[in-house]
Write a protein that holds these residues in place. Structure first.
Motif, PDB file in Angstrom:
ATOM      1  N   CYS A  54      49.255  30.261 -20.879  1.00  0.00           N
ATOM      2  CA  CYS A  54      50.216  29.371 -21.526  1.00  0.00           C
ATOM      3  C   CYS A  54      51.567  30.039 -21.760  1.00  0.00           C
ATOM      4  O   CYS A  54      52.383  29.534 -22.547  1.00  0.00           O
ATOM      5  N   SER A  94      49.934  24.810 -12.538  1.00  0.00           N
ATOM      6  CA  SER A  94      50.051  25.588 -13.769  1.00  0.00           C
ATOM      7  C   SER A  94      51.475  26.089 -13.979  1.00  0.00           C
ATOM      8  O   SER A  94      51.931  26.236 -15.119  1.00  0.00           O
ATOM      9  N   ARG A  98      53.948  24.098 -16.881  1.00  0.00           N
ATOM     10  CA  ARG A  98      53.927  25.071 -17.971  1.00  0.00           C
ATOM     11  C   ARG A  98      55.208  24.933 -18.790  1.00  0.00           C
ATOM     12  O   ARG A  98      56.273  24.633 -18.248  1.00  0.00           O
TER      13      ARG A  98
END
Length: 514
Positions: A54, A94, A98
Motif C-alpha cells: 500500500c 496494483s 495505488r
C-alpha cells in the motif's frame, strides 16, 4: 581451503529497511533523511511498519500544456492520427490504483548527489490516516510551500496532528483543505494558531456552519498576536448570519487579511450589514477603549525605541531648571576656582579651534561635533580622500532604516473621533476583495454595501485603498436595481485591471464638433 567469509560485527545492521534481506529479528539503524523526498518517504513508510503493497506512488506533478493556436491544434490532431501506437505495455493494477502523491520538486545539485526537495504536494481522493501524517512529519520538508489535501477524509485528531506539524515547516504558505467535512466539531481553526505562518487558506466544500465560522472569526480577532493570513476562502459552505457576524468581528482589528470569499453560503441582509459596518467608521467597545488607553499610555511612557526613564527626561521641561539651580548652589562657595576652570576651558578651546587661514586649506575639516567617549583614542570612522570626509556605511544604513514605515495598531489611529462620549476610528481599509455572491442578500443589504463603498471612497489613502473588488451577483435583489448598477459602475473604475476605452482621433473630433 577457501577463505572464510567475514561475519558482520555484533552491532552491524543495514542502513535501510529494504536491505535487511528478510531478517525481521534485526533492528535497523535510525534512518537519516537525505532531503530527497521520494527516497525518504518510502524508507520511512517501510520502517513505520505499514504495508509494503500500500505504499503510495510518488509522482511528479503534471503541468498544464501551454495554450496552442488553432493551426497548431490541427497539426497536433493530424500527428496523433498518423502516429498510432503499434505496441502496448501492460501495467499492473496494483500500481495503477495505488494511492499517489503528486509532488512538484525543487532540484538542488550538490557535489555528492542531486536532491529533489518537495516544493508543492498534492494528495487527493484517498484517506489520510495519522500514521501517514507521522511519516510526513519525519521527512525533511524545509522547501515545502504548498500543501493540497483534497477529499482525504480528515478527522479532528488527524487535523490536530497536521496543525501541530505546520510550525516546523518554515516555508509553508498555502494550505488547501477542500472537501474534508468534519461535522459537529468543525475544528478548522486549529491551523490558525498563534504560531501559524500560513498566508493562504482554502476551506471550500467542508459543510462549515456558524459553529466553524465563529471559531475562525475568533482566531482572526486574536488580540495577542497578528496572524499573517492574507487570503481566506470559505466558499460553498453552510455559513449563515451568525457566522458572518463573527467573521466581520474578526476584521475589526485585523489589518492583514486582503481577500475574503464567502460565495455560495446562506448569508442574508443581517450578515451583509455586519460586513458593511466593519468597512465604515467603527465605534469602539468598552474593552477596546481600555486597550486603546493602555497602548497610548505605553507609547507615551516608553516612547518609540527608547527607555521609559529616558523618554520622561526628554519630555520633562522642569528638569533643566533643577539642574541649573543645583549647579548654582554648588558654585557659591568656590567662585574663584570656577573662574579659573572657565579660563582654562576657554584657553583649551582656543588652541583646539582652527585658525581662520587654515579653514580653507586642503585636508582640514571643520565640524561642530564633539567626539564621544567611545571614540576617544581611536581614528575617525570616516576615511579621508583629498580632504573630503567619506560617508561611512553605518550612516547610510541609518538613513535607510529611518525610511521604513512603522506598523501602527488600529487602536492608535491618529484620526480617531470623539462624539457624544464615544470613540470612532476608521474601519477595515486593508480588505481589497470581498466575495458575497450566490447568497441571500436583498435590497437592505445592498444599500448598506453602497454606503460602505461611498465611505471608503471618501476615506481613500495610499496605504489602504479599501475595497477594489466586490462580487455580489446571484443574490435576491434584481440585477437591474439602481443601487446595484451604481456599485458595478463604481467598482469597475476601482478595479486595478481596469483600462478605460481610448477613443480614436476621428471619434474625438466628432465629439468636439457635435
Amino acid at each position: 581451503m577457501g577463505k572464510k567469509a567475514e561475519k558482520p560485527g555484533k552491532g552491524a545492521t543495514p542502513h535501510s529497511a529494504t536491505s535487511r534481506g528478510g531478517d525481521e529479528s534485526s533492528t535497523p539503524e535510525p534512518y537519516t533523511c537525505s532531503g530527497n523526498f521520494s527516497d525518504d518517504f518510502i524508507e520511512l513508510w517501510l520502517r513505520s511498519g505499514l504495508e509494503k503493497d500500500c505504499t503510495p506512488v510518488i509522482r511528479p506533478r503534471t503541468k498544464w500544456p501551454e495554450a496552442h493556436t488553432a493551426d497548431e491544434a490541427k497539426l497536433d490532431e493530424e500527428a496523433m492520427k498518423m502516429d498510432d501506437p503499434t505496441t502496448y505495455i501492460l501495467v499492473p493494477n496494483s500500481t495503477t490504483f495505488r494511492p499517489s502523491i503528486q509532488v512538484e520538486f525543487e532540484v538542488e545539485d550538490t557535489k555528492q548527489m542531486q536532491i529533489n526537495h518537495a516544493k508543492e504536494m498534492f494528495i487527493r481522493s484517498w484517506k489520510l490516516q495519522e500514521s501517514v501524517v507521522g511519516v510526513l512529519k519525519s521527512c525533511i520538508l524545509d522547501h515545502l510551500q504548498t500543501l493540497n489535501l483534497w477529499n482525504v477524509g480528515l478527522r479532528e485528531t488527524t487535523l490536530k496532528s497536521l496543525a501541530s506539524f505546520f510550525p516546523s515547516v518554515p516555508c509553508l504558505k498555502t494550505l488547501v483543505l477542500d472537501g474534508n467535512p468534519i461535522p459537529s466539531s468543525e475544528p478548522y481553526y486549529f491551523v490558525l494558531a498563534e504560531d501559524s505562518q500560513l498566508q493562504h487558506l482554502c476551506l471550500r466544500n467542508n459543510q462549515i456552519t456558524d459553529i466553524g465560522a465563529t471559531l475562525i472569526g475568533k482566531s482572526l480577532q486574536n488580540k495577542k498576536t497578528t496572524i499573517p493570513l492574507t487570503t481566506l476562502n470559505l466558499s460553498c459552505n453552510l455559513i449563515g448570519d451568525a457566522g458572518a457576524s463573527e467573521l466581520a468581528k474578526g476584521l475589526r482589528m485585523n489589518r492583514v487579511l486582503l481577500s475574503l470569499s464567502l460565495s455560495t453560503n446562506k448569508i442574508s441582509d443581517e450578515g451583509c450589514k455586519a460586513f458593511s459596518s466593519v468597512l465604515q467608521r467603527i465605534c469602539l467597545e468598552h474593552d477596546e477603549i481600555v486597550q486603546r488607553r493602555k497602548l497610548i499610555s505605553q507609547q507615551g511612557f516608553m516612547g518609540r525605541g527608547s527607555s521609559a526613564a529616558g523618554s520622561r527626561r526628554a519630555d520633562s521641561k522642569d528638569r533643566p531648571n533643577s539642574n541649573r539651580s543645583i549647579s548654582h548652589m554648588a558654585s557659591k562657595g568656590n567662585r574663584g576656582s570656577s573662574k579659573k576652570r572657565s579660563d582654562n576651558k576657554k584657553a583649551d578651546a582656543a588652541d583646539k579651534a582652527p585658525k581662520k587661514e587654515d579653514r580653507g586649506k586642503k585636508g582640514v575639516s571643520v565640524t561642530n561635533e564633539t567626539p564621544s567617549k567611545t571614540q576617544k583614542g581611536k581614528k575617525s570612522g570616516g576615511a579621508k580622500d583629498g580632504g573630503r570626509r567619506v560617508t561611512t556605511l553605518s550612516t547610510s544604513l541609518d538613513a535607510d532604516v529611518g525610511d521604513i514605515p512603522e506598523i501602527v495598531h488600529p487602536l492608535l489611529d491618529s484620526h480617531a473621533e470623539h462624539v457624544d462620549g464615544k470613540v470612532f476610528i476608521s474601519g477595515c481599509m486593508t480588505l481589497v476583495h470581498l466575495n458575497l455572491s450566490r447568497n441571500k442578500i436583498g435590497n437592505p443589504g445592498l444599500e448598506c454595501l453602497w454606503k460602505a463603498i461611498q465611505y471608503q471612497i471618501r476615506k481613500n489613502t495610499t496605504t489602504a485603498p479599501g475595497l477594489l473588488k466586490l462580487n455580489i451577483h446571484k443574490n435576491l435583489f434584481s440585477s437591474a436595481h439602481p443601487t446595484y448598477i451604481k456599485i458595478q459602475e463604481t467598482m469597475l473604475t476601482r478595479d486595478p485591471g481596469y483600462k478605460p476605452d481610448i477613443n480614436s482621433p476621428d471619434e474625438d473630433v466628432q465629439s468636439v464638433m457635435s
